[in-house]
Design an enzyme around this catalytic site. Structure first.
Site, PDB file in Angstrom:
ATOM      1  N   ASP A 283     -44.841 -12.421  82.693  1.00  0.00           N
ATOM      2  CA  ASP A 283     -45.966 -12.577  81.758  1.00  0.00           C
ATOM      3  C   ASP A 283     -47.156 -13.222  82.480  1.00  0.00           C
ATOM      4  O   ASP A 283     -47.791 -14.142  81.976  1.00  0.00           O
ATOM      5  CB  ASP A 283     -45.569 -13.373  80.508  1.00  0.00           C
ATOM      6  CG  ASP A 283     -46.607 -13.256  79.394  1.00  0.00           C
ATOM      7  OD1 ASP A 283     -47.582 -12.492  79.560  1.00  0.00           O
ATOM      8  OD2 ASP A 283     -46.462 -13.931  78.369  1.00  0.00           O
ATOM      9  N   HIS A 287     -55.947 -17.208  83.509  1.00  0.00           N
ATOM     10  CA  HIS A 287     -57.265 -17.591  83.005  1.00  0.00           C
ATOM     11  C   HIS A 287     -57.885 -18.494  84.068  1.00  0.00           C
ATOM     12  O   HIS A 287     -57.155 -19.129  84.827  1.00  0.00           O
ATOM     13  CB  HIS A 287     -57.156 -18.357  81.683  1.00  0.00           C
ATOM     14  CG  HIS A 287     -56.583 -17.555  80.560  1.00  0.00           C
ATOM     15  ND1 HIS A 287     -57.280 -16.567  79.913  1.00  0.00           N
ATOM     16  CD2 HIS A 287     -55.356 -17.578  79.984  1.00  0.00           C
ATOM     17  CE1 HIS A 287     -56.521 -16.023  78.970  1.00  0.00           C
ATOM     18  NE2 HIS A 287     -55.334 -16.611  78.995  1.00  0.00           N
TER      19      HIS A 287
HETATM   20 ZN    ZN Z   1     -48.064 -11.133  77.818  1.00  0.00          ZN
END
Ligand code: ZN
Length: 415
Positions: A283, A287
């Site tokens: 995942d 950012h």
């Molecule tokens: Zn994700």
């Protein structure tokens, strides 16, 4: 024929073997010894199937201040990942056939590793129009990209997927279980998006999925594992295995679903070791530090991890905490099987996607080495064991632990 030698993970165990690689980048022979025009001997190093990461967000196109396809796939290669499954919440989101085709065109020739692309249909009709996508992603709760669907829409997507026999990857959190109120840190966040939200969403799925093939993204705890519908597969992220609410990383550790308490994390480890988790998926959701450097409440959710997933687990495997066969299954063969791609196993006829690792080496993770565009990692300072060489279809994409080539990644089709 090129020949690559080492201690190869073949048919469930390690053996000193030679791999013959054909012109087409496929494994053409696996033998005790082989002669070739070009021979590389990796000695005592382990040769494992390259990892297949079922869950990454390379932020390309549209969000490339966070990451882009060349940078993200280079980092993936360094971490031993040779195939990624790229999520659809880019800009524009991959909700239509046109957006899918535009994303295929935008990424072509720019990736360092092979890839498949997810789409995010929002109705039964959209499922039919998105038949070229490898699989679908459905968000039951809000997360980056605002692709959340309601129960009615999700039922339609599941019906469509059942007809077209496509995999649906579900972000399973029930927003009705979310708590309002001020969230100041990781522990508050875990309470605000509680474990019960995962279990509740999974119970709904168990009764509503019909015959659709579903895969549950980022399960964070044993309670949710227990609620995974029978016949469905699931993944766990390295951040839920290696990080918890006790880490002093503030908003950098903000992710959906949240990091849980240390006791939850330990139970998840036990479940992984016991073989209850199909796949490890990063995942990878970067950012920038500027975006994360605001009050916890306002920070975006998501953290980077594609380069550190295998190396963290390899270190624990070397320490005797995980079986090598379990590691290979969760990082390569099982995710390939879930996606339905001919990757993830070392055998004649498969692509020569290989990682070569010396398990005796250990190093502390440093963000700089990972080359993420966002420039940071929540796993800073943790011990890891990186592959020194990685092959994509027989060509090295990592040499001496450094990216060695780029742009040769291809879109992989599902079976
Ligand atoms: Zn994700």
């Amino acid at each position: 024929m090129r020949v690559i030698r080492g201690r190869v993970f073949f048919r469930g165990r390690l053996d000193a073997l030679s791999l013959g690689i054909g012109e087409n980048g496929k494994i053409v022979a696996v033998k005790k010894s082989l002669r070739g025009d070009e021979e590389v001997d990796h000695g005592d190093s382990l040769i494992l199937p390259g990892c297949v990461d079922l869950h990454v967000h390379m932020r390309d196109p549209g969000l490339t201040d966070k990451e882009d396809f060349p940078s993200g796939t280079r980092s993936a290669a360094m971490g031993g990942v040779t195939t990624i499954a790229e999520m659809p919440n880019t800009a524009p989101p991959v909700t239509s056939r046109l957006a899918y085709e535009e994303k295929v065109a935008a990424l072509r020739g720019r990736g360092a590793v092979d890839y498949v692309l997810y789409a995010a249909p929002r109705s039964e009709e959209a499922v039919t129009r998105l038949g070229e996508a490898a699989a679908f992603k459905a968000y039951m709760a809000e997360s980056t990209g605002a692709l959340q669907v309601g129960p009615g829409e999700l039922e339609g997507i599941l019906r469509g997927a059942q007809t077209s026999r496509k995999l649906v990857v579900v972000h399973a959190e029930d927003p009705r279980q979310f708590m309002r109120g001020k969230v100041r840190g990781l522990e508050d966040y875990s309470a605000a998006r509680p474990k019960a939200a995962e279990s509740s969403a999974l119970h709904w799925l168990a009764s509503s999925r019909g015959e659709a093939r579903i895969h549950i993204a980022h399960v964070t705890c044993v309670e949710a594992l227990d609620a995974v519908p029978s016949g469905a597969t699931c993944e766990v992220t390295p951040h839920h295995l290696f990080l918890d609410t006790s880490r002093p990383i503030g908003a950098r550790g903000k992710v959906n679903p949240p990091l849980r308490l240390p006791v939850d994390r330990e139970a998840l480890w036990d479940a992984f070791r016991a073989g209850r988790i199909d796949a490890i998926a990063s995942d990878h959701a970067p950012h920038t530090l500027d975006e994360k450097g605001v009050p916890f409440d306002e920070a975006p959710a998501g953290l980077p991890g594609v380069a550190t997933s295998f190396p963290l687990l390899m270190r624990r495997t070397r320490a005797g905490e995980i079986d090598l066969a379990r590691l290979v299954s969760a990082t390569a063969s099982r995710p390939a099987e879930i996606l339905g791609i001919a990757k993830g196993i070392i055998e004649v006829g498969r692509d020569a996607d290989l990682l070569v690792v010396d398990p005796r080496t250990a190093e502390r993770i440093r963000a700089k080495r990972l080359r993420y565009k966002c420039g940071w990692t929540p796993f800073e300072e943790m011990e890891a064991c990186f592959p020194h060489t990685v092959y994509l279809r027989g060509e090295s994409v990592v040499e001496d632990g450094e990216p060695a080539a780029e742009g040769q990644g291809r879109l992989v089709s599902t079976e």
